[in-house]
Write an enzyme that holds these catalytic residues in place. Structure first.
Site, PDB file in Angstrom:
ATOM      1  N   ARG A  87      49.087  35.742  28.130  1.00 48.04           N
ATOM      2  CA  ARG A  87      48.915  34.467  27.986  1.00 48.04           C
ATOM      3  C   ARG A  87      49.863  33.788  27.123  1.00 48.04           C
ATOM      4  NH1 ARG A  87      46.547  35.060  32.604  1.00 48.04           N
ATOM      5  NH2 ARG A  87      45.425  33.573  33.173  1.00 48.04           N
ATOM      6  N   SER A 131      40.822  28.522  32.263  1.00 47.46           N
ATOM      7  CA  SER A 131      40.127  29.700  31.051  1.00 47.46           C
ATOM      8  C   SER A 131      40.252  29.039  29.452  1.00 47.46           C
ATOM      9  CB  SER A 131      40.582  30.984  30.753  1.00 47.46           C
ATOM     10  OG  SER A 131      39.974  31.424  32.184  1.00 47.46           O
ATOM     11  N   GLU A 172      42.528  29.325  24.181  1.00 48.97           N
ATOM     12  CA  GLU A 172      44.398  29.088  24.956  1.00 48.97           C
ATOM     13  C   GLU A 172      44.427  28.047  25.244  1.00 48.97           C
ATOM     14  OE1 GLU A 172      46.132  30.681  28.861  1.00 48.97           O
ATOM     15  OE2 GLU A 172      43.669  30.811  29.265  1.00 48.97           O
TER      16      GLU A 172
HETATM   17  N1  EPU Z   1      31.899  36.919  33.605  1.00 48.27           N
HETATM   18  C1  EPU Z   1      30.116  36.685  33.673  1.00 48.27           C
HETATM   19  N2  EPU Z   1      29.972  35.440  33.396  1.00 48.27           N
HETATM   20  C2  EPU Z   1      30.859  34.129  33.542  1.00 48.27           C
HETATM   21  C3  EPU Z   1      31.924  35.110  33.485  1.00 48.27           C
HETATM   22  C4  EPU Z   1      32.271  35.966  33.628  1.00 48.27           C
HETATM   23  O1  EPU Z   1      29.188  37.891  33.948  1.00 48.27           O
HETATM   24  O2  EPU Z   1      30.147  33.375  33.678  1.00 48.27           O
HETATM   25  C5  EPU Z   1      32.227  38.672  34.088  1.00 48.27           C
HETATM   26  C6  EPU Z   1      32.466  38.203  36.033  1.00 48.27           C
HETATM   27  O3  EPU Z   1      31.390  38.659  36.451  1.00 48.27           O
HETATM   28  C7  EPU Z   1      33.809  39.559  35.640  1.00 48.27           C
HETATM   29  C8  EPU Z   1      34.039  39.388  34.614  1.00 48.27           C
HETATM   30  O4  EPU Z   1      33.266  38.786  34.005  1.00 48.27           O
HETATM   31  O5  EPU Z   1      33.008  41.334  35.784  1.00 48.27           O
HETATM   32  C9  EPU Z   1      36.134  38.712  34.341  1.00 48.27           C
HETATM   33  O6  EPU Z   1      35.605  37.700  35.243  1.00 48.27           O
HETATM   34  P1  EPU Z   1      36.812  37.366  36.506  1.00 48.27           P
HETATM   35  O7  EPU Z   1      36.657  38.012  36.752  1.00 48.27           O
HETATM   36  O8  EPU Z   1      36.270  35.458  37.061  1.00 48.27           O
HETATM   37  O9  EPU Z   1      37.945  36.316  35.366  1.00 48.27           O
HETATM   38  P2  EPU Z   1      38.475  36.255  33.662  1.00 48.27           P
HETATM   39  O10 EPU Z   1      38.849  37.566  33.300  1.00 48.27           O
HETATM   40  O11 EPU Z   1      37.293  35.135  33.131  1.00 48.27           O
HETATM   41  C10 EPU Z   1      40.980  35.630  34.348  1.00 48.27           C
HETATM   42  C11 EPU Z   1      41.713  34.931  33.895  1.00 48.27           C
HETATM   43  C12 EPU Z   1      41.591  33.683  34.746  1.00 48.27           C
HETATM   44  C13 EPU Z   1      41.998  34.196  36.016  1.00 48.27           C
HETATM   45  C14 EPU Z   1      40.635  35.360  36.860  1.00 48.27           C
HETATM   46  C15 EPU Z   1      41.602  36.342  37.461  1.00 48.27           C
HETATM   47  C16 EPU Z   1      42.109  34.924  31.511  1.00 48.27           C
HETATM   48  C17 EPU Z   1      41.710  33.893  29.896  1.00 48.27           C
HETATM   49  N3  EPU Z   1      41.412  34.394  32.542  1.00 48.27           N
HETATM   50  O12 EPU Z   1      39.495  35.179  33.591  1.00 48.27           O
HETATM   51  O13 EPU Z   1      42.948  32.629  34.360  1.00 48.27           O
HETATM   52  O14 EPU Z   1      41.954  32.898  37.173  1.00 48.27           O
HETATM   53  O15 EPU Z   1      41.108  36.237  35.817  1.00 48.27           O
HETATM   54  O16 EPU Z   1      42.579  36.781  37.515  1.00 48.27           O
HETATM   55  O17 EPU Z   1      42.923  35.844  31.150  1.00 48.27           O
HETATM   56  C18 EPU Z   1      42.874  31.018  33.289  1.00 48.27           C
HETATM   57  O18 EPU Z   1      43.886  31.977  32.682  1.00 48.27           O
HETATM   58  O19 EPU Z   1      43.008  29.571  32.819  1.00 48.27           O
HETATM   59  C19 EPU Z   1      42.390  31.217  34.872  1.00 48.27           C
HETATM   60  C20 EPU Z   1      41.379  30.936  35.140  1.00 48.27           C
END
Ligand code: EPU
Length: 352
Positions: A164, A248, A348
């Site tokens: 990012r 995010s 972000e």
């Molecule tokens: N999780 C929780 N509770 C929550 C949210 C997440 O326990 O409220 C856990 C999920 O169960 C999972 C882990 O955290 O085990 C990761 O969650 P998720 O797969 O939803 O991905 P993320 O790391 O929260 C990142 C990116 C997203 C992107 C997704 C999919 C960042 C900051 N965010 O989210 O990007 O769509 O992976 O690749 O890197 C964005 O940048 O705006 C964005 C949406």
């Protein structure tokens, strides 16, 4: 070139925050940029570049000159033995570009479907999702140095992509220290993507794997992955047209293996991914969720109930959240995550 005064920005930011641009200029092509820079007052005015407005928090009226980039166009410009080279204007909508590339037989961007924002903003934060980052498909971009009017082209190495992050997020001067960035100078006009002829699906990400197993498919097509990504995002992330948000809100923090071992001892369920260099990425959404923030709110700024990493505008268009409320909620979240885990989350979106 169209110069407008006191322009409402509510429909130009995906949070739906109410604020005005004191002066806004729409740039529809390179000729408009030349006209702008030929105007002595506009040339020297501090500037703020507005893309799709999907990664900003407006905390008041915007005093710098707002440059709304509306440079359009999508086309195949060349090809190599390995890749189709597709070029798009910075003002194009990102998701429309992803859809267009698939419809025209150029796969590779499908994991990045449905990310809000414009093509011009995509390299700025090196957008990423489901195992693909923009840098994996990037060829080069054209930009204009708004301080000199000079046009230039950058390849991937020159963009200094990180998680990012890119050269466009850093200033050219840090106080008296010279910086390496272009944040205060470059206006991106066109971006080119190298889309692989020998395309292979990028699978492996947990949510995608779940879809693949459900469908019983070993060799999904790019269109199939696009459909899955759209389904996953629609189920997990709020549509900003319905519930304002900026995706995010925090980055996933990286800690050392030792720090992570220490945290796991105290918090065995923490969601973490070991990176190639041995450091460990933690899921910020999980950290925030573990602190009990899901569904909570401060004023009209809320934590989305299905994904704690997303902050939302609970007041809609009629009674919209303010930038101040969003930042107060963000600071409260940072404090509680820091107190429990000793980790300071970095936000972000750009705060204007
Ligand atoms: N999780 C929780 N509770 C929550 C949210 C997440 O326990 O409220 C856990 C999920 O169960 C999972 C882990 O955290 O085990 C990761 O969650 P998720 O797969 O939803 O991905 P993320 O790391 O929260 C990142 C990116 C997203 C992107 C997704 C999919 C960042 C900051 N965010 O989210 O990007 O769509 O992976 O690749 O890197 C964005 O940048 O705006 C964005 C949406």
């Amino acid at each position: 070139m169209l110069v407008e005064k006191n322009v409402p920005l509510q429909s130009f930011n995906t949070f739906g925050i109410v604020a005005k641009a004191l002066t806004l200029v729409r740039l529809q092509g390179l000729a408009d940029i030349d006209t702008l820079l030929a105007d002595a007052a506009l040339k020297t005015a501090p500037k703020f570049i507005l893309g799709g407005g999907s990664n900003i928090v407006l905390t008041g009226d915007v005093k710098p000159l707002v440059l709304k980039v509306e440079i359009m166009g999508k086309q195949l410009v060349s090809q190599t033995a390995k890749a189709w080279i597709v070029e798009a204007g910075a003002g194009e909508n990102w998701h429309d570009l992803v859809t267009w590339t698939l419809e025209n037989g150029y796969p590779g961007l499908e994991n990045l479907a449905l990310i809000p924002g414009s093509v011009g903003a995509s390299p700025v934060q090196n957008i990423g999702a489901y195992g693909v980052e923009l840098q994996d498909r990037f060829e080069s971009l054209d930009a204009v140095d708004m301080t000199t009017g000079q046009r230039f082209t950058l390849n991937a190495a020159q963009c200094a992509f990180g998680y990012r992050d890119s050269v466009f997020k850093h200033l050219s001067n840090q106080g008296s220290q010279p910086g390496f960035g272009l944040a205060d100078k470059a206006l991106i006009t066109h971006v080119r993507f190298a889309l692989p002829k020998n395309w292979k699906p990028v699978l492996g990400y947990a949510d995608i794997e779940k879809k693949r197993l459900q469908a019983g498919m070993d060799h999904p097509t790019a269109q199939q992955i696009y459909d899955w990504v759209c389904d996953i995002r629609r189920a997990k992330l709020p549509d900003w047209r319905v519930l304002g948000n900026a995706g995010s809100f925090f980055k996933n923090p990286t800690v050392s293996a030792e720090q992570c071992a220490d945290i796991i001892e105290r918090e065995p369920k923490i969601v973490h991914y070991v990176l190639a260099d041995g450091s460990v990425k933690l899921a910020a959404g999980w950290l925030i969720d573990a602190c009990g923030w899901k569904g909570k709110h401060i004023g009209n700024a809320g934590v989305y109930e299905r994904q704690a990493l997303v902050l939302v505008n609970r007041g809609g268009q009629a009674n919209p959240v303010t930038g101040g409320e969003v930042m107060t909620l963000a600071k409260s979240i940072q404090t509680s995550v820091y107190e429990r885990f000793g980790i300071m989350l970095a936000h972000e979106p750009v705060v204007v």
